[in-house]
Structure formats: structure tokens, C-alpha cells
Write an enzyme that holds these catalytic residues in place. Structure first.
Site, short mmCIF file in Angstrom:
data_model
loop_
_atom_site.label_atom_id
_atom_site.label_comp_id
_atom_site.label_asym_id
_atom_site.label_seq_id
_atom_site.Cartn_x
_atom_site.Cartn_y
_atom_site.Cartn_z
CE LYS A 25 -9.65 -9.60 4.89
NZ LYS A 25 -10.31 -8.50 5.62
CB THR A 29 -5.39 -14.49 10.92
OG1 THR A 29 -6.45 -13.52 10.92
CG2 THR A 29 -4.16 -13.86 10.32
NE ARG A 57 -12.09 -9.24 17.31
CZ ARG A 57 -12.34 -10.43 16.78
NH1 ARG A 57 -13.46 -11.08 17.08
NH2 ARG A 57 -11.48 -10.99 15.95
CE LYS A 116 -8.14 -4.43 9.40
NZ LYS A 116 -9.45 -4.81 8.83
CG ASN A 123 -13.07 -3.52 -16.67
OD1 ASN A 123 -12.30 -2.67 -17.09
ND2 ASN A 123 -14.37 -3.29 -16.50
#
Ligand SMILES: O=c1ccn([C@@H]2O[C@H](COP(=O)(O)O)[C@@H](O)[C@H]2O)c(=O)[nH]1
Length: 242
Positions: free
Chosen positions: A72, A125, A216, A43, A78
Site C-alpha cells: 500500500k 475493509t 486468516r 499475497k 519520485n
């Protein structure tokens, strides 16, 4: 529906997604080289993405790794649709958007026929009830997550990002065919850091998560490959017991 209902994933290594939250390409290359064949899915978020990480994402894809772009997105329709089309052209596997109906619809339109899967982020989270209240939301975490998943399902979204502590409820609302991806995963004994809604890898899998994002606890470990293998072993044991 049993929370254990989940998508088939061809390569079991793909259940673990390692967050490359690192400040430079050199640091990312070092971690990826230490992880070697152990890890198949990475990621890339703001930190590495804004430090040349999108080119690195293309390199990883070229080497056969899967890549999750975690930016995110949230903007006018558009702009979201056109941004998503660009990410689809990179060959990324997952991309996050915030779970606002207009944004999710635009993202699903923007990906077209590409295999890119759009994941809607429900409630971060790192948020608890007090954080949501501070941000001006009248509803609590459970109600907000549930409402966002219902709206996401209506847009035809490919998957949901939620806390592992939300995953069983999310699975019930979302059904068995779409992906649940959980950050906020902490092997027993590892520091929570800024995460507030956390669970162990085994608990996340038992709750119905398909993919676990871990940053981490792996990238800051003195032996990232051993840390990744320990998470994968816990995932495999939880799946076998489900
Ligand atoms: O709700 C969310 C959405 C995304 N994230 C991202 O996942 C990783 C978690 O990293 P750790 O070091 O394991 O805490 C990080 O890149 C976040 O941006 C999330 O944590 N929560």
C-alpha cells in the site's frame, strides 16, 4: 452493466489469493507446503515482508506461483515510481498503492512496460462510516470509494482493491476491463476479526470481484488446503451461476 462482468482468468485457481500474514519464513513455508498445488497466488504484506518475505516472494515466483506485494505505497511521486520499478523487477504480479491521484500516476509511470499490475486501495475493509469520520473525512464510505475509483480510472490504473460490499458499484464505475480484488472475504461461519465490510466468497463473486483475498480463514485453519478448496468451490459455483 452487470456486476458479474469480469476479467477472464486463465487459471481458475488464480481467483483465490491467500494472504500469508505470518510472522516468519518458517511459518510461511509450512503453510505454502500444506497448500501445495491447491493455491497458485499468494499475497505478502507487512508482517512477512518485514521478516524476510521479499526473498520468499522471489522464491515463490521462481516456483511458478504468482505474488501480490501488498505494501500500500503512498509517498512523494519520485519515491513511489522508483519503489514500483523495483517491485516490477522482482516479477510480482500485483502491487498496491493508496488511491491518491499523484501516487497512482507515479506508480503507473514506475511500472513501465512490465506486466506488474498496480491496484489502488480505496477505503480499507476495516473501516466503517465512523472510522472515516474519525479520520477527518466528511464523505461516507460509498462516496469516498466512488470518488477514488473515478480518479483511479482516470490514471489508467490496472485494478482496484475494495470491500466485496463495494464491488458492484466499483464495477459500474470501473468498467469490465480492469481488475477488482476484494479482501474482507469470510466464508459463512468464520470470524470477521477486525474486518467491518465483509461478504462471503459467493457474494463477492456475484458482485463482480475478479480475485478474492483470504487470509486468516485459510492460514489459521487446522487444514489450510481443505479451507482453500472450499473457497475455490464456492467461487466456481458462483461463477457457474452468474
Ligand atoms: O482494504 C483492505 C486492504 C487489504 N487488506 C489485506 O487483506 C488481507 C485480509 O486478511 P484476512 O485475514 O482475510 O482478514 C490482509 O492481509 C490485509 O492486510 C484488507 O484486509 N483490507
Amino acid at each position: 452493466m452487470s456486476p458479474a462482468a469480469r476479467l477472464a482468468v486463465a487459471d481458475p485457481r488464480d481467483r483465490l489469493i491467500v494472504a500469508l500474514d505470518l510472522p516468519s519464513l518458517r511459518a510461511a513455508e509450512d503453510v505454502v507446503s500444506k497448500l501445495g498445488d491447491t493455491v497458485s497466488f499468494y499475497k505478502i504484506g507487512y508482517e512477512l515482508g518485514f521478516a524476510g518475505g521479499l526473498g520468499f516472494a522471489r522464491e515463490l515466483i521462481g516456483e511458478g506461483k504468482k505474488v501480490f506485494i501488498d505494501f500500500k505505497l503512498h509517498d512523494i511521486g519520485n519515491t513511489v515510481a522508483r519503489g514500483v520499478a523495483s517491485v516490477a523487477g522482482m516479477g510480482a504480479s500485483f502491487l498496491t498503492v493508496h488511491a491518491y491521484p499523484q501516487t497512482m500516476r507515479a506508480a503507473m509511470e514506475g511500472k513501465g512496460a512490465s506486466p506488474l499490475r498496480i491496484l489502488a486501495v480505496t477505503v480499507l475493509t476495516s473501516y466503517d462510516e465512523a472510522d472515516l469520520a474519525e479520520a477527518g473525512y466528511a464523505a461516507g464510505v460509498d462516496e469516498t470509494v466512488r470518488r477514488r475509483v473515478e480518479q483511479a480510472r482516470e490514471t489508467g490504473i490496472d485494478g482496484i482493491v475494495c470491500a466485496p460490499t463495494d464491488a458492484a458499484m466499483v464495477r459500474g464505475v470501473l468498467g469490465p476491463k480492469r481488475a477488482i480484488v476484494t479482501p474482507g472475504v469470510r466464508p459463512a461461519g468464520s470470524a470477521a476479526g477486525d474486518q467491518k465490510r465483509i461478504a462471503t466468497p459467493a457474494a463477492a463473486i456475484r458482485a463482480g470481484a475478479d480475485h478474492l483475498v483470504v487470509g486468516r480463514p485459510i492460514i489459521a485453519s487446522p487444514d489450510p488446503a481443505a479451507a482453500a478448496r472450499a473457497v475455490q468451490a464456492e467461487i466456481a459455483a458462483a461463477l457457474a451461476a452468474a
